[in-house]
Scaffold this motif. Sequence first.
Motif, short mmCIF file in Angstrom:
data_model
loop_
_atom_site.label_atom_id
_atom_site.label_comp_id
_atom_site.label_asym_id
_atom_site.label_seq_id
_atom_site.Cartn_x
_atom_site.Cartn_y
_atom_site.Cartn_z
N CYS A 28 8.11 -35.04 9.77
CA CYS A 28 8.33 -36.41 9.32
C CYS A 28 7.23 -37.30 9.89
O CYS A 28 6.78 -37.11 11.02
N VAL A 29 6.81 -38.28 9.08
CA VAL A 29 5.81 -39.26 9.53
C VAL A 29 6.55 -40.53 9.93
O VAL A 29 7.45 -40.98 9.22
N GLY A 30 6.15 -41.11 11.04
CA GLY A 30 6.76 -42.37 11.49
C GLY A 30 5.96 -43.56 10.99
O GLY A 30 4.73 -43.49 10.87
N PHE A 50 3.95 -37.88 14.18
CA PHE A 50 4.88 -36.94 13.55
C PHE A 50 6.04 -36.61 14.47
O PHE A 50 5.90 -36.59 15.68
N PHE A 51 7.18 -36.34 13.85
CA PHE A 51 8.31 -35.75 14.56
C PHE A 51 8.92 -34.71 13.63
O PHE A 51 8.44 -34.52 12.51
N MET A 52 9.95 -34.01 14.10
CA MET A 52 10.50 -32.91 13.30
C MET A 52 12.01 -32.98 13.22
O MET A 52 12.67 -33.59 14.05
N ILE A 78 14.85 -44.00 2.87
CA ILE A 78 14.49 -43.26 1.65
C ILE A 78 12.99 -42.91 1.72
O ILE A 78 12.18 -43.73 2.14
N GLU A 79 12.64 -41.67 1.35
CA GLU A 79 11.25 -41.23 1.54
C GLU A 79 10.79 -40.27 0.44
O GLU A 79 11.57 -39.48 -0.09
N LEU A 80 9.50 -40.35 0.14
CA LEU A 80 8.84 -39.31 -0.66
C LEU A 80 8.64 -38.09 0.22
O LEU A 80 8.12 -38.19 1.34
N GLY A 128 18.17 -38.52 17.94
CA GLY A 128 18.34 -39.66 17.03
C GLY A 128 17.93 -39.32 15.61
O GLY A 128 18.29 -40.02 14.67
N LYS A 129 17.17 -38.24 15.45
CA LYS A 129 16.58 -37.92 14.15
C LYS A 129 16.96 -36.53 13.64
O LYS A 129 17.05 -36.32 12.43
N GLY A 130 17.12 -35.56 14.54
CA GLY A 130 17.19 -34.16 14.10
C GLY A 130 18.57 -33.56 14.15
O GLY A 130 18.73 -32.41 14.54
MN MN Z 1 11.54 -41.80 8.41
#
Ligand code: MN
Length: 226
Positions: A28-30, A50-52, A78-80, A128-130
């Motif tokens: 993922c791009v921040g 980047f994170f994963m 929401i993301e491409l 928080g993300k994964g």
């Molecule tokens: Mn994001």
Amino acid sequence: MSYLFTLPVPAVPVVGSADLFPVRRIYCVGRNYADHAKEMGFSEREAPFFFMKPADAVVPGGGPVAYPPCTDNLHHEIELVVAIGRGGAHIPVDQAQDHIHGYAVGLDMTRRDLQLALRDKGRPWDMGKGFDQSAPLSSITPASAVGHLERGAIWLKVNDVERQRSDIAKLIWSVPEVIANLSEYVTLAPGDLIFTGTPEGVGKVVRGDELVGGIDGLGELRVILV
Ligand code: MN
């Protein structure tokens, strides 16, 4: 040699194909849209970071998603999403599109309270993300069918009210630039997904909310929080 047990391979449907796209890694791009960087408190243009998420965080095709534990502030992003079909390292920007199998609509679901608390303490923000089911994803549309996406609307509605709307032409780092930059850090491989960042308008969702998002040319992604 055999295994003690078998692991399922996370996989995503492909438009126009009976075969699934197996997922290897999720990058993922921040902060890749200026107006989202601003709403998160940042204004300087900076190199992409980047994170994963774990591969099995993917929710193929969307649908019911369980509201996750350990948060009171679950956010939508929401993301491409870019699906890598050919691997490589040190990929030049002008060859990056050759590595793309297709594109999809994704939600980078985020436990914002945890992410910010961890970030502010200088700790990894993985939790928080994964987390489980944090990456709902539409079917992948092959580039051979839709072409390479450089502009077009990206939007998200929650309970029929629009929350996010922008254009993928506003990506600070374009898809080829993201692929080139990421491939300096790691060797990309078939099965990798790249969430390219969210535009402004992120916000809180709660149990029972219906999230519907789309990108021109890629159809829609629908999620219900249960
Ligand atoms: Mn994001």
